[in-house]
Write an enzyme that holds these catalytic residues in place. Structure first.
Site, PDB file in Angstrom:
ATOM      1  N   GLY A 159      36.089  32.446  31.177  1.00  0.00           N
ATOM      2  CA  GLY A 159      36.532  32.888  32.225  1.00  0.00           C
ATOM      3  C   GLY A 159      36.853  32.379  33.073  1.00  0.00           C
ATOM      4  O   GLY A 159      36.819  32.604  34.325  1.00  0.00           O
TER       5      GLY A 159
ATOM      6  N   GLY B 146      39.561  32.838  36.310  1.00  0.00           N
ATOM      7  CA  GLY B 146      39.339  34.158  37.144  1.00  0.00           C
ATOM      8  C   GLY B 146      39.204  32.939  38.650  1.00  0.00           C
ATOM      9  O   GLY B 146      40.160  31.875  38.773  1.00  0.00           O
TER      10      GLY B 146
ATOM     11  N   ASP C 251      39.587  32.129  27.894  1.00  0.00           N
ATOM     12  CA  ASP C 251      40.220  33.529  28.902  1.00  0.00           C
ATOM     13  C   ASP C 251      40.170  34.124  27.719  1.00  0.00           C
ATOM     14  O   ASP C 251      40.391  33.739  26.504  1.00  0.00           O
ATOM     15  CB  ASP C 251      40.602  32.835  29.526  1.00  0.00           C
ATOM     16  CG  ASP C 251      40.378  34.150  31.203  1.00  0.00           C
ATOM     17  OD1 ASP C 251      40.474  35.665  31.438  1.00  0.00           O
ATOM     18  OD2 ASP C 251      39.822  33.774  32.298  1.00  0.00           O
TER      19      ASP C 251
ATOM     20  N   ASP D 115      37.459  36.356  23.315  1.00  0.00           N
ATOM     21  CA  ASP D 115      36.203  37.259  24.280  1.00  0.00           C
ATOM     22  C   ASP D 115      34.782  36.622  24.020  1.00  0.00           C
ATOM     23  O   ASP D 115      34.308  36.473  22.876  1.00  0.00           O
ATOM     24  CB  ASP D 115      36.992  38.364  23.249  1.00  0.00           C
ATOM     25  CG  ASP D 115      35.695  39.551  24.097  1.00  0.00           C
ATOM     26  OD1 ASP D 115      34.873  39.598  24.973  1.00  0.00           O
ATOM     27  OD2 ASP D 115      35.894  40.786  23.762  1.00  0.00           O
TER      28      ASP D 115
ATOM     29  N   TYR E  97      26.722  45.688  38.852  1.00  0.00           N
ATOM     30  CA  TYR E  97      26.535  44.528  38.879  1.00  0.00           C
ATOM     31  C   TYR E  97      25.584  44.155  39.019  1.00  0.00           C
ATOM     32  O   TYR E  97      24.518  43.173  38.453  1.00  0.00           O
ATOM     33  CB  TYR E  97      28.576  45.237  39.801  1.00  0.00           C
ATOM     34  CG  TYR E  97      27.983  43.444  40.009  1.00  0.00           C
ATOM     35  CD1 TYR E  97      28.952  42.690  39.383  1.00  0.00           C
ATOM     36  CD2 TYR E  97      28.252  42.602  40.871  1.00  0.00           C
ATOM     37  CE1 TYR E  97      28.894  41.297  38.788  1.00  0.00           C
ATOM     38  CE2 TYR E  97      28.330  41.235  41.752  1.00  0.00           C
ATOM     39  CZ  TYR E  97      28.849  40.396  40.047  1.00  0.00           C
ATOM     40  OH  TYR E  97      29.562  38.807  41.009  1.00  0.00           O
TER      41      TYR E  97
ATOM     42  N   LYS F 168      23.238  41.173  37.184  1.00  0.00           N
ATOM     43  CA  LYS F 168      22.675  39.698  37.928  1.00  0.00           C
ATOM     44  C   LYS F 168      21.774  39.990  37.603  1.00  0.00           C
ATOM     45  O   LYS F 168      21.275  38.830  37.401  1.00  0.00           O
ATOM     46  CB  LYS F 168      23.263  39.881  38.248  1.00  0.00           C
ATOM     47  CG  LYS F 168      25.008  39.932  38.946  1.00  0.00           C
ATOM     48  CD  LYS F 168      26.136  38.262  38.369  1.00  0.00           C
ATOM     49  CE  LYS F 168      26.854  38.356  37.967  1.00  0.00           C
ATOM     50  NZ  LYS F 168      27.730  37.094  36.687  1.00  0.00           N
TER      51      LYS F 168
HETATM   52  N1  LIG Z   1      34.004  35.365  42.850  1.00  0.00           N
HETATM   53  C1  LIG Z   1      33.010  36.329  43.808  1.00  0.00           C
HETATM   54  O1  LIG Z   1      32.859  36.860  44.828  1.00  0.00           O
HETATM   55  C2  LIG Z   1      31.686  36.552  43.274  1.00  0.00           C
HETATM   56  C3  LIG Z   1      30.640  36.266  44.377  1.00  0.00           C
HETATM   57  C4  LIG Z   1      29.216  36.205  42.972  1.00  0.00           C
HETATM   58  C5  LIG Z   1      29.597  36.062  41.617  1.00  0.00           C
HETATM   59  N2  LIG Z   1      30.518  36.367  41.290  1.00  0.00           N
HETATM   60  C6  LIG Z   1      30.413  35.458  39.771  1.00  0.00           C
HETATM   61  O2  LIG Z   1      31.245  34.173  39.470  1.00  0.00           O
HETATM   62  C7  LIG Z   1      31.418  34.377  37.961  1.00  0.00           C
HETATM   63  C8  LIG Z   1      33.082  34.273  38.456  1.00  0.00           C
HETATM   64  O3  LIG Z   1      33.617  34.922  39.205  1.00  0.00           O
HETATM   65  P1  LIG Z   1      35.717  35.329  39.458  1.00  0.00           P
HETATM   66  O4  LIG Z   1      35.391  35.491  40.599  1.00  0.00           O
HETATM   67  O5  LIG Z   1      35.875  34.005  39.242  1.00  0.00           O
HETATM   68  O6  LIG Z   1      36.035  36.625  38.607  1.00  0.00           O
HETATM   69  P2  LIG Z   1      37.395  37.111  37.909  1.00  0.00           P
HETATM   70  O7  LIG Z   1      36.779  38.676  37.882  1.00  0.00           O
HETATM   71  O8  LIG Z   1      38.092  36.583  38.929  1.00  0.00           O
HETATM   72  O9  LIG Z   1      37.477  35.907  36.677  1.00  0.00           O
HETATM   73  C9  LIG Z   1      37.148  36.425  35.920  1.00  0.00           C
HETATM   74  C10 LIG Z   1      37.409  36.186  33.993  1.00  0.00           C
HETATM   75  O10 LIG Z   1      36.769  36.272  33.478  1.00  0.00           O
HETATM   76  C11 LIG Z   1      38.120  36.845  32.184  1.00  0.00           C
HETATM   77  N3  LIG Z   1      37.299  37.601  31.506  1.00  0.00           N
HETATM   78  C12 LIG Z   1      37.208  38.722  31.083  1.00  0.00           C
HETATM   79  N4  LIG Z   1      36.596  39.238  30.138  1.00  0.00           N
HETATM   80  C13 LIG Z   1      36.221  38.435  29.275  1.00  0.00           C
HETATM   81  C14 LIG Z   1      36.155  38.149  28.364  1.00  0.00           C
HETATM   82  N5  LIG Z   1      35.271  39.039  27.407  1.00  0.00           N
HETATM   83  N6  LIG Z   1      36.005  37.252  27.186  1.00  0.00           N
HETATM   84  C15 LIG Z   1      36.104  36.359  28.155  1.00  0.00           C
HETATM   85  N7  LIG Z   1      36.597  36.070  29.127  1.00  0.00           N
HETATM   86  C16 LIG Z   1      36.968  37.351  29.702  1.00  0.00           C
HETATM   87  C17 LIG Z   1      38.918  37.423  33.027  1.00  0.00           C
HETATM   88  O11 LIG Z   1      39.967  37.656  32.270  1.00  0.00           O
HETATM   89  C18 LIG Z   1      39.352  36.081  34.460  1.00  0.00           C
HETATM   90  O12 LIG Z   1      40.350  35.224  34.797  1.00  0.00           O
HETATM   91  C19 LIG Z   1      31.457  35.857  37.666  1.00  0.00           C
HETATM   92  O13 LIG Z   1      29.928  36.002  36.543  1.00  0.00           O
HETATM   93  C20 LIG Z   1      31.061  36.438  38.890  1.00  0.00           C
HETATM   94  O14 LIG Z   1      30.002  37.801  38.636  1.00  0.00           O
HETATM   95  C21 LIG Z   1      31.689  35.977  41.973  1.00  0.00           C
END
Ligand SMILES: NC(=O)c1ccc[n+]([C@@H]2O[C@H](COP(=O)([O-])OP(=O)(O)OC[C@H]3O[C@@H](n4cnc5c(N)ncnc54)[C@H](O)[C@@H]3O)[C@@H](O)[C@H]2O)c1
Length: 314
Positions: free
Chosen positions: A13, A16, A39, A55, A145, A149
């Protein structure tokens, strides 16, 4: 900080909101030839790294890539976030849980030595005390969600207790960044507001003006992630997930702070389905265990964060 440059790292991922910035920092620590980005889609952020289309639900392919690159550490960031998850609950459960199981099982089978998996303030719910929410408290999340978690936290601890897996986790608050777009969370407004303030000097917010939520500037969140992953194992006493305190503010407060830089900035409020999600979450976080166990300290407060966001986005 204990950095073993022999240990190759995989970020799943990596494209992201968090992945892009974590990749940059891990490149500095390990060298880009030791950090692999994975990713479902390519990103310009991977220019200096090996990239694998992956994936995370495909465990065989994941194992193949772990073996190919001799990966020792995995940062598992692939997930559906709070707002997106509500639109597709069953897939969110599948991705958020099975992705974690695939990584934990590979660790159990001895292919991976260390796992990072982020949790969220979404593990708390409407029955949780809202102010200075403690590490140990009532946890009855009402979003898919948050449910995923909370279950993930319990499974991380289970794999640590039963199988000795070195898994580490933080409950991130809402994260604010300028290098990449947020991925469909309830706190995304606190990123969009800066783009719109600079572009149109106005913003329509999907949360009400007094909705306070725990937030953090991305440089602090990335530092927390690196610090927990490089702390001596005996300091990581909580193997579910650690509370992480940053800043707490509501849309009105961030708008007022933006107005110090853009005096004619206007904000309107039009709450949508995300209001209900936000109303179920804490407003501020008590992270004393995190401070005591591995020495965490947040640095950016609201004024510094707003200045930095505007400067960098300009
Ligand atoms: N951003 C926040 O504010 C926040 C807050 C709390 C927790 N988190 C956690 O941190 C983690 C990352 O968050 P983020 O904000 O970077 O999320 P994001 O949605 O920006 O990025 C997630 C990435 O995962 C990739 N992805 C989706 N499905 C996939 C799959 N099946 N296999 C491989 N890759 C896949 C997507 O293409 C994307 O690039 C997550 O677990 C999220 O729950 C984020």
């Amino acid at each position: 900080m204990d950095v073993n440059k022999e240990e190759k790292v995989l970020i799943i991922g990596a494209g992201g909101q968090i992945g892009v910035e974590l990749l940059e920092e891990l490149n500095k620590l390990y060298g880009s030839s030791n950090v692999v980005a994975a990713d479902v889609k390519q990103s310009p952020a991977f220019a200096n790294n090996a990239f694998e289309v992956l994936d995370v639900l495909n465990k065989e392919r994941l194992l193949e890539k772990v073996k190919k690159h001799q990966i020792k550490q995995v940062y598992l960031l692939a997930a559906l976030l709070s707002a997106t998850a509500e639109k597709n609950p069953l897939y969110a459960w599948q991705l958020n849980m099975q992705g974690l199981f695939n990584v934990l099982e590979l660790a159990k089978e001895g292919h991976i030595q260390k796992v990072y998996w982020p949790s969220s303030i979404a593990v708390f719910g409407p029955t949780t005390p809202k102010q200075n929410t403690p590490q140990y408290t009532v946890m009855e999340p009402t979003t898919v969600y948050g449910i995923s978690k909370l279950a993930g936290e319990r499974w991380c601890e289970y794999y640590f207790l039963k199988h000795g897996i070195d898994v580490r986790s933080i409950r991130y608050p809402g994260l604010i960044s300028y290098k990449s777009a947020p991925g469909g969370g309830t706190t995304d407004y606190a990123v969009h507001i800066f783009h719109e303030a600079l572009k149109t000097k106005s913003y329509e917010c999907f949360l009400s003006e007094d909705t306070a939520l725990p937030m953090m500037y991305m440089p602090d969140a990335i530092r927390a992630t690196i610090e927990i992953m490089h702390a001596p194992a005996e300091k990581i006493k909580i193997r579910g997930s650690y509370n992480l305190g940053g800043i707490s503010f509501n849309p009105k407060q961030i708008a007022n702070e933006i107005r110090k830089h853009i005096p004619d900035f206007k904000i309107a409020y039009k709450p949508d389905f995300r209001q209900q999600i936000a109303d179920s979450w804490p407003q501020s976080i008590d992270d004393r265990e995190t401070q005591t166990d591995w020495g965490w300290k947040n640095t950016y407060q609201l004024p510094q964060m707003v200045s930095s966001m505007l400067d960098n986005l300009k």
